[in-house]
Every structure is written in structure tokens, then in C-alpha cells.
Motif scaffolding. Structure first.
Motif, PDB file in Angstrom:
ATOM      1  N   TYR A 246       1.147  -5.271   9.031  1.00 43.95           N
ATOM      2  CA  TYR A 246       0.929  -4.425   7.868  1.00 43.95           C
ATOM      3  C   TYR A 246       2.067  -4.589   6.863  1.00 43.95           C
ATOM      4  CZ  TYR A 246      -2.389  -2.334  11.027  1.00 43.95           C
ATOM      5  OH  TYR A 246      -3.415  -2.153  11.898  1.00 43.95           O
ATOM      6  N   LEU A 275       2.163   1.131   5.315  1.00 46.44           N
ATOM      7  CA  LEU A 275       0.845   1.148   4.680  1.00 46.44           C
ATOM      8  C   LEU A 275       0.067  -0.073   5.118  1.00 46.44           C
ATOM      9  CD1 LEU A 275       1.646   2.268   1.023  1.00 46.44           C
ATOM     10  CD2 LEU A 275       1.010   3.649   3.004  1.00 46.44           C
ATOM     11  N   ARG A 277      -2.207  -3.227   5.179  1.00 44.44           N
ATOM     12  CA  ARG A 277      -2.534  -4.246   4.173  1.00 44.44           C
ATOM     13  C   ARG A 277      -4.034  -4.298   3.878  1.00 44.44           C
ATOM     14  NH1 ARG A 277       0.120  -8.915   2.469  1.00 44.44           N
ATOM     15  NH2 ARG A 277       1.751  -8.584   4.031  1.00 44.44           N
ATOM     16  N   LYS A 280      -4.694  -0.660   1.754  1.00 47.96           N
ATOM     17  CA  LYS A 280      -3.651  -0.279   0.819  1.00 47.96           C
ATOM     18  C   LYS A 280      -3.859   1.127   0.256  1.00 47.96           C
ATOM     19  CE  LYS A 280      -2.394  -4.983  -0.448  1.00 47.96           C
ATOM     20  NZ  LYS A 280      -2.240  -5.976  -1.502  1.00 47.96           N
ATOM     21  N   TYR A 334       2.923   2.419  -5.024  1.00 51.81           N
ATOM     22  CA  TYR A 334       2.107   1.878  -3.946  1.00 51.81           C
ATOM     23  C   TYR A 334       1.309   0.680  -4.472  1.00 51.81           C
ATOM     24  CZ  TYR A 334       3.144   6.525  -2.142  1.00 51.81           C
ATOM     25  OH  TYR A 334       3.788   7.658  -1.732  1.00 51.81           O
ATOM     26  N   VAL A 336      -1.798  -1.646  -4.883  1.00 49.37           N
ATOM     27  CA  VAL A 336      -3.246  -1.465  -4.772  1.00 49.37           C
ATOM     28  C   VAL A 336      -3.933  -2.716  -5.312  1.00 49.37           C
ATOM     29  CG1 VAL A 336      -5.226  -0.126  -5.568  1.00 49.37           C
ATOM     30  CG2 VAL A 336      -3.115   1.040  -4.952  1.00 49.37           C
ATOM     31  N   ASP A 337      -4.966  -3.178  -4.634  1.00 51.63           N
ATOM     32  CA  ASP A 337      -5.722  -4.354  -5.077  1.00 51.63           C
ATOM     33  C   ASP A 337      -6.896  -3.931  -5.942  1.00 51.63           C
ATOM     34  OD1 ASP A 337      -4.085  -6.141  -3.836  1.00 51.63           O
ATOM     35  OD2 ASP A 337      -5.323  -6.337  -2.035  1.00 51.63           O
ATOM     36  N   THR A 380      -2.959  -7.265  -7.971  1.00 46.84           N
ATOM     37  CA  THR A 380      -2.218  -6.306  -7.155  1.00 46.84           C
ATOM     38  C   THR A 380      -1.288  -5.544  -8.088  1.00 46.84           C
ATOM     39  OG1 THR A 380      -2.291  -7.775  -5.232  1.00 46.84           O
ATOM     40  CG2 THR A 380      -0.675  -5.999  -5.185  1.00 46.84           C
TER      41      THR A 380
END
Length: 408
Positions: A246, A275, A277, A280, A334, A336-337, A380
Motif C-alpha cells: 500500500y 492508505l 493504493r 486511495k 491525499y 486521488v486518481d 493523480t
């Protein structure tokens, strides 16, 4: 068999008027010049090869004169002319043909290099109409090509459709050559930038589904094939990670080791969290914790398919977690995708990146792929609140050519 009074066989031919005209005045009548020899034929003496060729041309002109007065054969030679090369070879051309038409009829390369002409020993312009019986000599350069003016019908350089097609083909070949050269330069620059100069161009084209490297260069030169696709081939995807691998939570840029906006494990203090992977998570997502081997608690979104699978297999390793509170400048961010699908066009990546920049979202990674006019992009981005991300995705969907934008 029919015999005459002396008993000798008699040849009888039955034919139509058209058959008779073709036999007497067509190409089949040329045999007479060979049999005539030095004695001549039809009043024309053929003492040598050159004289024989001249005799053929003279006879053609004689046929034209003889047939021009006949009603049924009117127009037989109206649309053709016959001229001679310096070696006395007869060249047939359409009526109104020019020295350029003559050059292309003799040889394509002669037409490309044509720069001047002599007709019966006198210099003439290249758009001068030729007449029956003239001797034409072409002046050439060692290297060169046709002029675009030759394709201008108003200037009258070309009458023959075949010659015009040869000129167009030459220019099309030049455009193709320039396109291939432009595509080769772009591909070679990409290979140099990626440090893959040892990669064979033919092998690269084969792996991308092209028959040859030139075929690849052509579509790249026409901007019909994205270099992003080549980059994807040169950069193989990262190996699939095991379920317990992760991404560590990325903390605030202000340097504190344990910001107040992290993840809290209910009932446990100072427990390392990570977090996942795969999904996410980011506040205020509903999250759950899973105790991994040697890596603390991995935090998943509650709707993560991997988390549901882990919980079904090892329910005893699932623990409740929640988001901690954050204050002031000490805000956690954080990754995020975001997945974007769009009709590919020039400047698309730039326009989408500008949306994130205006919304003050830091883009830390981009992956793109374009196939048959459709672009798939994965951005990302760093967010503090996933709720704000929904607003930004709405703005991204308004970018021209974008079909969909969603969080992965």
C-alpha cells in the motif's frame, strides 16, 4: 478451292468496308515498308532505318489527307498528332500537346527534368502546341522536378491526362517524403528523451502494429498517431502489487511527522496506518481498516472491492477507523486518481491540467493513452477533501471533447 482458267488457285477475301479500311490503312499495312526496301513503297524511298521512320510518318500524314475528305472517316486523325524525336522515332500525342507532354510520353524522368525545348531546331516555350511532323528535342537538367505551374490548366503546359497524372504523383511523393521525415524526427526525439536510442525502429513499428517504420513515421507525421502510445510501449506498466502493498499516507508539506488530520484507529493509540493504493481514500469517504502483515493498518474505502474481499476471508482482521480532525495550516493531503475519457485532440492534456491548476489542486502524476482517436487519461491529484473533487470533476467535464471524468 477456286481456280482460274489456267488452273492456278485464286484467293477470295470477303470483308466489310470497316475491315477493308483497317487492313489497307491501319497498323497492319506497315509491313509494306519492310518489303519495300530500297525500291520504296507508294512513291516513298526507304534507303535506311532513319528514312524508313520518316517514311512511316509521311505515310501517316498521307492517310490523314486521304481520309479527311471521306465523310465516313471524318475525325479519324482530328484528335491526334505525330511528331519525331531527334532519333526519328514517331511519338503519338493528343492534339494540342506541348513539349512537356512530349517529354513525359517519351519517359517520366525526362518529363520531370524538362526545362526547355527545340522544335525543328528553334527554341520554343514549354507551353507551345506541337504540330504534325515536327521534330522535338528536350533540354533537361541533371536533377530536378516538375513545376506546379504545369498543373495550371490556364497556362496550357499539359494536355495529356497521363502526363498530368505523372506530375501529380511526383508532388504527392514529395509530400509523403516530407511527412515521413517529420514523423521520423519526432519518433527519434522521443526515443532520445526516453533513453531508448538503441531501440530498433523496425521493431518498434512492428510492436505497434505497422508493416514498416516508414508506415509509422507517416501517421506520426500526419498527427494521426499519438506519441503517447509509443511512450506507453517504452514505459511498461509497473508490476501488480500484492494485496498488502500500500501507499504510505502523504503528510502535509509543512514538515510535521504526525499531523492532526490523519486516520485514527478506534481504541488504539500511535498505530501506523497506510492508505490503500487500490482505492486511495480521502476525507470524508466512509473507510474501514484491515490489519496487514508487518505494515500496520491499511485504510480502504468502505465500497472498495478489495476491502470487501479481505473482510470476507479474514473478518477478524477488520477494525473500525475514522478520519481525524485537522486545523490551521497543518492540513493533510491525499492522493486521488481521476479517470478522464475524451476524443483526442491537440492541447487536450494542457486544457485539463489548467482546470486542476485553477482549482489549486496539485497534479503529481499523469498517465495517458490514445487509441483510434480516443484518449484515456489518469491524473493523480492531491486533495484535502474529496467533496471538493466532485466540483472540480464537473468543470473537467465541460472541457471540449471530454466525454467523462470520474474518480477511480
Amino acid at each position: 478451292m477456286v481456280r482460274d482458267a489456267a488452273g492456278k488457285p485464286v484467293e477470295v477475301q470477303i470483308r466489310t468496308q470497316a475491315m477493308h479500311d483497317h487492313a489497307e490503312h491501319g497498323v497492319a499495312a506497315h509491313w509494306a515498308y519492310k518489303e519495300a526496301g530500297t525500291k520504296g513503297y507508294a512513291g516513298v524511298t526507304a534507303a535506311g532505318e532513319y528514312d524508313a521512320k520518316i517514311a512511316v510518318l509521311r505515310q501517316l500524314l498521307a492517310w490523314e489527307r486521304d481520309l479527311s475528305g471521306s465523310v465516313q472517316d471524318k475525325g479519324l486523325f482530328d484528335d491526334r498528332i505525330y511528331v519525331l524525336t531527334p532519333d526519328a522515332a514517331v511519338v503519338e500525342l493528343p492534339k494540342g500537346a506541348t513539349p512537356v507532354d512530349f517529354a513525359y510520353t517519351v519517359h517520366t524522368n525526362l518529363g520531370h527534368r524538362c526545362r526547355g525545348a527545340r522544335v525543328d531546331g528553334a527554341m520554343v516555350s514549354l507551353n507551345t502546341p506541337l504540330q504534325n511532323g515536327q521534330t522535338v528535342e528536350i533540354t533537361t537538367v541533371r536533377e530536378g522536378g516538375p513545376s506546379r505551374d504545369w498543373l495550371n490548366a490556364e497556362l496550357g503546359y499539359l494536355v495529356s491526362h497521363r502526363a498530368r497524372a505523372k506530375v501529380r504523383a511526383w508532388f504527392n511523393a514529395q509530400v509523403l517524403h516530407e511527412t515521413v521525415a517529420r514523423g521520423r524526427e519526432a519518433v527519434e526525439k522521443l526515443l532520445q528523451r526516453e533513453g531508448k536510442t538503441a531501440f530498433k525502429l523496425e521493431d518498434l513499428a512492428t510492436q505497434l502494429g505497422f508493416k514498416s517504420a516508414d508506415a509509422l513515421f507517416e501517421v506520426v507525421g500526419k498527427d494521426e498517431f499519438s506519441l503517447r502510445t509509443i511512450e506507453t510501449l517504452l514505459r511498461p506498466p509497473a508490476p501488480v502489487l500484492a494485496p498488502d502493498d500500500y501507499l504510505l499516507l502523504k503528510k502535509s508539506r509543512h514538515g510535521e511527522k504526525t499531523p492532526k488530520g490523519g486516520v485514527l484507529v478506534v481504541g488504539v493509540d500511535s498505530l501506523m496506518t497506510q492508505l490503500a493504493r487500490c482505492c486511495k481514500p480521502a476525507p470524508p469517504d466512509v473507510i474501514g481498516g484491515f490489519v496487514s502483515r508487518g505494515k500496520g493498518v491499511s485504510v480502504h474505502r468502505a465500497d472498495c472491492s478489495n476491502f470487501r474481499e479481505f473482510a470476507a476471508r479474514h473478518a477478524e482482521r477488520v477494525i473500525p477507523v475514522e478520519w481525524g480532525t485537522s486545523s490551521g495550516a497543518e492540513l493533510a493531503v491525499y492522493p486521488v486518481d481521476v479517470a478522464v475519457e475524451a476524443a483526442d485532440r491537440q492541447g487536450l492534456l494542457r486544457d485539463i491540467s489548467e482546470v486542476f491548476a485553477k482549482e489549486k489542486m496539485n497534479v503529481i502524476g499523469v498517465q495517458t493513452q490514445s487509441v483510434k482517436g480516443t484518449a484515456w487519461m489518469t491524473f493523480t491529484v492531491e486533495v484535502q477533501d474529496s467533496a471538493k473533487l466532485a466540483k472540480v470533476l464537473g468543470v473537467v467535464r465541460e472541457v471540449p471533447n471530454v466525454r467523462s471524468a470520474r474518480r477511480r
